[in-house]
Design a protein around this motif. Structure first.
Motif: not given
Lengths: 356, 178
Positions: A31, A7, B35, B39, A263, A170-171, A174-178, A260, A3-5
């Motif tokens: 965004p 955006k 994370w 923004y 969730r 946009g969420m 912009q967010m980072m997840e694995p 989104t 897995k990579v983290l």
């Protein structure tokens, strides 16, 4: 694979590369500008073409051109940019060309704001451009699904020779997840010699292909509309995707939500469960074709008192839910706009009010 | 079990990076992570904040109104988010820039002059690493050696600044344990 983290926006760019997309044209807009930033670096590394158009209108037609030539092609934008591309989307759909459009939705109407929204549901599922056409619309709920759906979008676009939209917000951008990337898409666009304007030199047939959206003969245009309609019916039969959450037991209320928003609803459902209140969620993963029968079946369950569509909009998907539930159960709505997102606490309050 | 950490400060203080490193280490440790940066327009005014969610199951809502812990790198951040921290959480205060303290009686306060410590280590730019290390040492959310490894990995392309950041890390941990 590890897995990579990542955006969401960058992961979407990487997913396109792994789907074998070597053509990306775009015009930056928040965004989602990181997709362009990422691909401007990555595409040259794999021998692809990154091109920033002079406007979204131009980009739309660059996509049409590459697609008509049988190339795998993608663009990404956000709400106002998609409006500008919508004319080209209508042409691309009319001409039966495959292409992938990603909309990282921001608040509207007009220039609106830059925060997450789901205000483009109507635009994505009911048109946007003119004429009788549909996009196939995929709605991821996080970075992992954004990757999977971006890759799948190419396969579906080629299966139907129809533009496919991945509708995030946009969420998600912009967010980072694995993320775990699926295997690379190895297949070539199939059968493109039969329709694409990809040159005569390698082709057996001596008849040139023609990609067009102008049909002045009424019968011919009617036939093109029937051909399009047949594809949309096939999508409804073969490519509906959805998820039901906490729907095995006797639930009192069915929450319809996607992306989104779903969730947040998931969290609210878990919190309600801890209080002894059973709520289920219906989450369409394809917004078109909409899971019509599935939402009906979930709504008519005896224990279910009502359905509520919860959206980051002023009420758009709720119209599809109402249409499909056909008056069998009351269909309510709650939504917030502009980057405001209904909180789990707010959802719990509304659910308690509704089920009394 | 889910924990949320809000990192907040001025743009340029390395808030997003501190948060990313924590998320990365937690991911390596097998947790689900998210994370979530700000923004929006507030960012354009100079304040940046970012929330890291660490959970042992699938993460639901990415909208976190009250985090478990707060890492405040400047005064406006403390004043804005002090009230939002869940009871029992850590309120981390960059004492170099924040002359006031938390107004709360039900949180664990940790005030450390991270800018001064970073300057001692060689550069004020490492203040975010001092803060991250001190917060990580206090909260025990992730394994410290693993976090250190993640920082090394992050700076792999700039090997010159790794020793500085390792030193900053150790000083941060020591300050939290003092």
């Amino acid at each position: 694979m590890a897995k990579v983290l990542m955006k969401g926006n960058e992961a979407i760019g990487e997913a396109a590369i792994r789907a074998g997309c070597l053509n990306y044209f775009a015009y930056p807009i928040t965004p989602q500008s990181e997709v362009a930033e990422y691909l401007s670096k990555r595409l040259p590394e794999v021998g692809g073409t990154f091109l920033q158009g002079e406007s979204e209108v131009a980009v739309g037609y660059m996509i049409f051109g590459a697609s008509g030539a049988g190339e795998r092609v993608m663009t990404t934008s956000s709400s106002p940019g998609i409006s500008l591309m919508s004319e080209a989307l209508s042409y691309i759909a009319a001409a039966h060309c495959p292409a992938v459009f990603v909309n990282i939705v921001r608040g509207g109407p007009g220039l609106g704001g830059i925060l997450p929204s789901q205000g483009d549901y109507f635009q994505a599922t009911k048109g946007g451009g003119h004429g009788d056409y549909h996009l196939l619309v995929l709605a991821p709920d996080g970075v992992q699904e954004a990757v999977e759906m971006t890759m799948q979008a190419f396969t579906l676009a080629e299966k139907y020779r129809n533009p496919v939209m991945v509708m995030g917000d946009g969420m998600i951008g912009q967010m980072m997840e694995p993320v775990e990337f699926p295997d690379d898409l190895k297949t070539e666009p199939t059968n493109k010699d039969a329709w694409a304007t990809n040159g005569m030199s390698t082709r057996k047939s001596k008849t040139p292909n023609l990609v067009k959206s102008l049909f002045l003969d009424s019968a011919e245009l009617n036939r093109n509309n029937l051909d399009l309609k047949a594809k949309y019916e096939q999508m409804k039969k073969e490519d509906v995707q959805y998820e039901l959450y906490n729907a095995d037991g006797d639930y009192q209320i069915l929450i319809a939500s996607y992306g989104t928003m779903s969730r947040v609803c998931r969290t609210a459902i878990d919190m309600l469960k801890a209080e002894g209140i059973e709520a289920a969620m219906f989450r369409p993963k394809t917004l078109f074709p909409f899971p019509e029968k599935q939402v009906y079946d979930a709504a008519v369950k005896d224990s279910c008192k009502c359905v509520i569509s919860i959206e980051m909009s002023m009420g758009q998907m709720v119209e599809d839910v109402q249409r499909c539930v056909m008056g069998k159960k009351p269909v309510e709505f709650y939504g917030e706009c502009g980057g405001e997102i209904p909180s789990p606490e707010k959802i719990i309050e509304i659910v308690k009010e509704l089920i009394g | 079990m889910q924990t949320e950490v809000k990192f907040a400060g001025f743009g340029g203080q390395g808030i997003l990076l501190s948060a990313k490193l924590l998320a990365y280490a937690a991911m390596k440790q097998g947790y689900q992570v998210a994370w979530i940066p700000s923004y929006g327009p507030e960012m354009r005014g100079g304040t940046a904040y970012c929330t890291v969610v660490i959970s042992d199951k699938l993460i639901g809502s990415p909208i976190i109104k009250s985090p478990s812990h707060l890492v405040a790198m400047n005064r406006p951040s403390l004043e804005k988010f002090d009230d939002t921290v869940k009871p029992g959480g850590i309120v981390f205060i960059n004492a170099s820039l924040i002359p006031v303290r938390s107004q709360r009686k039900d949180v664990v306060e940790l005030a450390i002059p991270v800018n001064d410590i970073a300057i001692e280590a060689g550069s004020v730019r490492a203040a975010n690493i001092v803060a991250l290390a001190a917060f990580a040492a206090k909260s025990k959310l992730v394994d410290l050696d693993l976090l250190k490894k993640c920082i090394k990995e992050e700076f792999a392309a700039k090997p010159k600044i790794i020793p500085l950041n390792m030193d900053a890390f150790d000083r941060g941990v020591a300050a939290a344990q003092a």
